[in-house]
Motif scaffolding. Structure first.
Motif, PDB file in Angstrom:
ATOM      1  N   ASP A  27      34.234  57.333  41.688  1.00 36.69           N
ATOM      2  CA  ASP A  27      35.185  58.438  41.863  1.00 36.69           C
ATOM      3  C   ASP A  27      36.490  57.941  42.471  1.00 36.69           C
ATOM      4  OD1 ASP A  27      33.387  60.210  40.816  1.00 36.69           O
ATOM      5  OD2 ASP A  27      32.658  60.946  42.761  1.00 36.69           O
ATOM      6  N   MET A  28      36.400  57.064  43.468  1.00 38.73           N
ATOM      7  CA  MET A  28      37.608  56.524  44.097  1.00 38.73           C
ATOM      8  C   MET A  28      38.413  55.670  43.120  1.00 38.73           C
ATOM      9  SD  MET A  28      37.674  57.866  47.025  1.00 38.73           S
ATOM     10  CE  MET A  28      39.059  56.954  47.692  1.00 38.73           C
ATOM     11  N   PHE A  29      37.721  54.942  42.247  1.00 41.56           N
ATOM     12  CA  PHE A  29      38.423  54.121  41.263  1.00 41.56           C
ATOM     13  C   PHE A  29      39.137  54.994  40.233  1.00 41.56           C
ATOM     14  CE2 PHE A  29      38.609  51.661  37.291  1.00 41.56           C
ATOM     15  CZ  PHE A  29      39.297  50.550  37.737  1.00 41.56           C
ATOM     16  N   ASP A  30      38.540  56.130  39.896  1.00 40.48           N
ATOM     17  CA  ASP A  30      39.149  57.033  38.906  1.00 40.48           C
ATOM     18  C   ASP A  30      40.478  57.603  39.408  1.00 40.48           C
ATOM     19  OD1 ASP A  30      37.082  56.614  37.150  1.00 40.48           O
ATOM     20  OD2 ASP A  30      35.957  58.398  37.750  1.00 40.48           O
ATOM     21  N   ILE A  31      40.608  57.760  40.724  1.00 42.29           N
ATOM     22  CA  ILE A  31      41.862  58.319  41.280  1.00 42.29           C
ATOM     23  C   ILE A  31      42.672  57.233  41.987  1.00 42.29           C
ATOM     24  CG2 ILE A  31      40.891  60.628  41.547  1.00 42.29           C
ATOM     25  CD1 ILE A  31      40.584  60.015  44.556  1.00 42.29           C
ATOM     26  N   ARG A  32      42.525  56.000  41.556  1.00 41.17           N
ATOM     27  CA  ARG A  32      43.189  54.866  42.222  1.00 41.17           C
ATOM     28  C   ARG A  32      44.711  54.979  42.202  1.00 41.17           C
ATOM     29  NH1 ARG A  32      41.154  53.748  37.399  1.00 41.17           N
ATOM     30  NH2 ARG A  32      42.386  52.707  35.776  1.00 41.17           N
ATOM     31  N   ASP A  33      45.256  55.646  41.185  1.00 48.18           N
ATOM     32  CA  ASP A  33      46.709  55.772  41.097  1.00 48.18           C
ATOM     33  C   ASP A  33      47.267  56.739  42.132  1.00 48.18           C
ATOM     34  OD1 ASP A  33      45.350  57.824  39.755  1.00 48.18           O
ATOM     35  OD2 ASP A  33      47.122  58.312  38.557  1.00 48.18           O
ATOM     36  N   ARG A  34      46.389  57.417  42.920  1.00 46.72           N
ATOM     37  CA  ARG A  34      46.857  58.356  43.940  1.00 46.72           C
ATOM     38  C   ARG A  34      46.811  57.782  45.347  1.00 46.72           C
ATOM     39  NH1 ARG A  34      43.326  63.653  42.496  1.00 46.72           N
ATOM     40  NH2 ARG A  34      43.078  63.239  40.265  1.00 46.72           N
ATOM     41  N   THR A  86      49.603  43.323  41.249  1.00 49.46           N
ATOM     42  CA  THR A  86      49.919  44.395  40.306  1.00 49.46           C
ATOM     43  C   THR A  86      48.672  45.237  40.067  1.00 49.46           C
ATOM     44  OG1 THR A  86      49.331  43.029  38.407  1.00 49.46           O
ATOM     45  CG2 THR A  86      51.621  42.925  39.183  1.00 49.46           C
ATOM     46  N   PRO A  87      48.823  46.440  39.494  1.00 49.84           N
ATOM     47  CA  PRO A  87      47.655  47.271  39.196  1.00 49.84           C
ATOM     48  C   PRO A  87      46.637  46.566  38.294  1.00 49.84           C
ATOM     49  CG  PRO A  87      49.628  48.603  39.097  1.00 49.84           C
ATOM     50  CD  PRO A  87      50.081  47.184  39.289  1.00 49.84           C
ATOM     51  N   ASP A  88      47.120  45.796  37.305  1.00 50.80           N
ATOM     52  CA  ASP A  88      46.203  45.092  36.406  1.00 50.80           C
ATOM     53  C   ASP A  88      45.366  44.072  37.166  1.00 50.80           C
ATOM     54  OD1 ASP A  88      47.112  46.545  34.275  1.00 50.80           O
ATOM     55  OD2 ASP A  88      48.578  45.040  33.652  1.00 50.80           O
ATOM     56  N   THR A  89      46.004  43.349  38.101  1.00 53.59           N
ATOM     57  CA  THR A  89      45.273  42.366  38.896  1.00 53.59           C
ATOM     58  C   THR A  89      44.251  43.046  39.780  1.00 53.59           C
ATOM     59  OG1 THR A  89      47.223  40.926  38.911  1.00 53.59           O
ATOM     60  CG2 THR A  89      45.506  40.470  40.543  1.00 53.59           C
ATOM     61  N   PHE A  90      44.627  44.187  40.365  1.00 56.80           N
ATOM     62  CA  PHE A  90      43.672  44.918  41.203  1.00 56.80           C
ATOM     63  C   PHE A  90      42.442  45.333  40.403  1.00 56.80           C
ATOM     64  CE2 PHE A  90      42.034  49.157  42.136  1.00 56.80           C
ATOM     65  CZ  PHE A  90      41.484  48.936  43.386  1.00 56.80           C
ATOM     66  N   GLU A  91      42.664  45.885  39.222  1.00 54.61           N
ATOM     67  CA  GLU A  91      41.543  46.391  38.428  1.00 54.61           C
ATOM     68  C   GLU A  91      40.575  45.275  38.048  1.00 54.61           C
ATOM     69  OE1 GLU A  91      43.150  48.540  35.159  1.00 54.61           O
ATOM     70  OE2 GLU A  91      44.229  49.977  36.427  1.00 54.61           O
ATOM     71  N   SER A  92      41.104  44.116  37.676  1.00 57.89           N
ATOM     72  CA  SER A  92      40.222  43.010  37.300  1.00 57.89           C
ATOM     73  C   SER A  92      39.424  42.510  38.515  1.00 57.89           C
ATOM     74  CB  SER A  92      41.036  41.870  36.691  1.00 57.89           C
ATOM     75  OG  SER A  92      41.959  41.345  37.635  1.00 57.89           O
TER      76      SER A  92
END
Length: 511
Positions: A222-229, A197-203
């Motif tokens: 910068d890449m992390f800031d646009i991770r939802d794209r 899930t996105p939460d698991t990825f971020e951690s």
């Protein structure tokens, strides 16, 4: 032969070989060259108008054909088109769309933008194409609006390539960290994990960044800031969201078009080249359809549901489904069961390739209709049932894959095939339902007649009136010209390694 990048001289030689000798050919190599030159002179400044007139003729003979164009100061700027087959392909396979600009397609340096998807044979399929004169926000806004006007429905997911100039800084960003650690492979495993899930990825991302001390790295931030794209984990809830994960399919489509087209092409010739490639693409699709319909079943797993999967899917997709059935039999097992209202929740443990790590997923099973869904969201991601569901099916002795809506419609059509009244009644009900769901809109464009001489028979003619469209002005485009991308250390090392060692005659050593 010019549509396959074969010049007049070689074309003449090939024709001589086919016919047997020069006496059987009408014309000499000089005649072939003169005809080719005459064709280009005939096109000259009427290039854009010829293309538009051909598209108008196509629309007049086939109302399902769609095209749109924009003219500024009398010169052609944008053009988009999609034929009836492309529109049908989009209705069937348009869940995920990819497009990527390619350069140097014609003498005016217009940018070719094909819209690409994946069909039920896992092969490239085209939804339309465009030529634009510049890569600006207004250009792409017009392009995407034209695509929407054509198909009447937005795709669920659109893939486009990140700016190529971002690739080079990767070497500079990581530096020695890439060379002396396993951060590259660890980030790849994290990014392309389709189950988290996105939460698991971020951690996990923050854990990796802290481990390698890259908290202040500008590019990674910068890449992390646009991770939802760009991250697959953020698209796991979109139907068929993982059918394509990169623009590699689109780049492959671009490469096939470049086989025929050159940067010296006129617009007329480019359109003919693209038509040739589309015909080839669709012929390949018919071949795969034939292979699927004529293939015979050969079971290898010993499960009854394997035979039903063979009857449901195309040959290529069936191989993937059979693999999931096998993995569900040998790599998955049920560890817990819990009844919830009308459903049953199964905890299914999955062994990974190393057999020493296990992951537990939840599978919700409906005994009434044998429908099942899992927390891994395999069906949502790629439209196929996963090994977790097949594990539950094997335990519940389900030997047929539950039919979805499209399969139900197909079954009804097969039953009513010989009943014309029943088939008409069924079709009317489908049309009524369709009109409730969405409305079609077509763009009407006046047609122009054309006709005359050998050139006109081949490429058409134009009526040079007040609305005559001039050819576009050649412009400098991104990614083209003498200024190449920055050469990094990796490229230099590859170039050095490719050089053959030279033997020194004086010392007898290779240098």
């Amino acid at each position: 032969m010019s549509l396959n990048r074969i010049g007049p001289t070689v074309a003449h030689r090939l024709l001589v070989s086919i016919k047997g000798c020069d006496h059987n050919i009408r014309g000499t190599p000089i005649d072939f060259k003169n005809f080719y030159t005459g064709m280009r002179i005939f096109i000259s400044d009427r290039d854009s108008q010829l293309v538009i007139d051909r598209l108008k003729d196509r629309y007049e003979s086939c109302p399902e054909f769609f095209f749109g164009f924009t003219v500024e100061n009398g010169k052609l700027r944008f053009i988009f088109w999609a034929d009836e087959v492309s529109k049908l392909n989009y209705k069937a396979f348009g869940h995920v769309l990819a497009f990527d600009a390619t350069y140097q397609t014609d003498r005016y340096k217009m940018i070719f933008v094909p819209f690409t998807g994946v069909d039920h044979h896992k092969k490239i399929v085209s939804f339309g194409a465009a030529l634009i004169s510049s890569e600006t926000i207004d250009s792409y806004k017009w392009l995407l609006q034209s695509f929407l006007n054509c198909h009447g429905e937005q795709p669920k997911l659109v893939l486009s390539d990140h700016d190529p100039s971002m690739r080079q800084p990767i070497v500079q960003v990581y530096g020695d960290v890439i060379e002396y650690t396993n951060i590259r492979s660890r980030i790849h495993l994290l990014v392309w994990n389709l189950f988290i899930t996105p939460d698991t990825f971020e951690s996990r991302w923050h854990y990796l960044i802290e481990m390698f001390g890259l908290q202040d790295n500008e590019w990674l931030n910068d890449m992390f800031d646009i991770r939802d794209r760009w991250l697959p984990a953020y698209f796991r809830d979109i139907l068929f969201g993982c059918l394509m994960k990169t623009t590699s399919r689109c780049e492959s489509s671009n490469a096939t078009f470049k086989v025929n087209s050159t940067s010296a092409n006129t617009l007329v010739k480019f359109m003919l080249c693209m038509k040739s490639r589309l015909n080839s693409q669709r012929y390949s699709q018919r071949i795969f359809e034939y292979k699927t319909s004529s293939a015979s079943f050969q079971g290898s797993i010993g499960e009854e549901i394997e035979k039903h999967a063979f009857d449901l899917y195309t040959q290529i997709v069936f191989k993937e489904v059979r693999k999931e059935i096998m993995k569900g039999k040998y790599c998955c097992y049920v560890t817990n069961t819990k009844s919830v209202v009308a459903h049953v929740l199964y905890s299914v443990t999955h062994l990974d390739k190393r057999k020493d790590i296990t992951n537990v997923f939840l599978v919700k099973f409906d005994p009434a209709n044998n429908f099942a869904s899992c927390s891994g969201m395999g069906f949502t991601r790629n439209g196929l049932l996963c090994r977790l569901v097949f594990c539950v099916y094997r335990m519940k002795k389900v030997d047929k894959i539950p039919l979805k809506i499209l399969e139900m419609v197909s079954q009804c059509v097969d039953i009513l095939r010989v009943d014309s009244e029943g088939l008409n009644s069924f079709a009317m009900k489908i049309k009524e339902l369709k009109s409730v769901v969405f409305q079609k809109s077509f763009k009407n464009v006046d047609a122009v007649d054309d006709n005359e001489t050998v050139f006109e028979d081949t490429i058409g003619n134009v009526n040079e009136g007040d609305d005559f469209i001039e050819n576009p002005v050649a412009v400098q485009i991104k990614g083209c010209g003498k200024l190449r991308r920055v050469v990094g250390e990796t490229d230099k090392n590859v170039e050095k390694a490719s050089k053959v060692a030279r033997l020194c005659r004086t010392c007898g050593e290779y240098v």
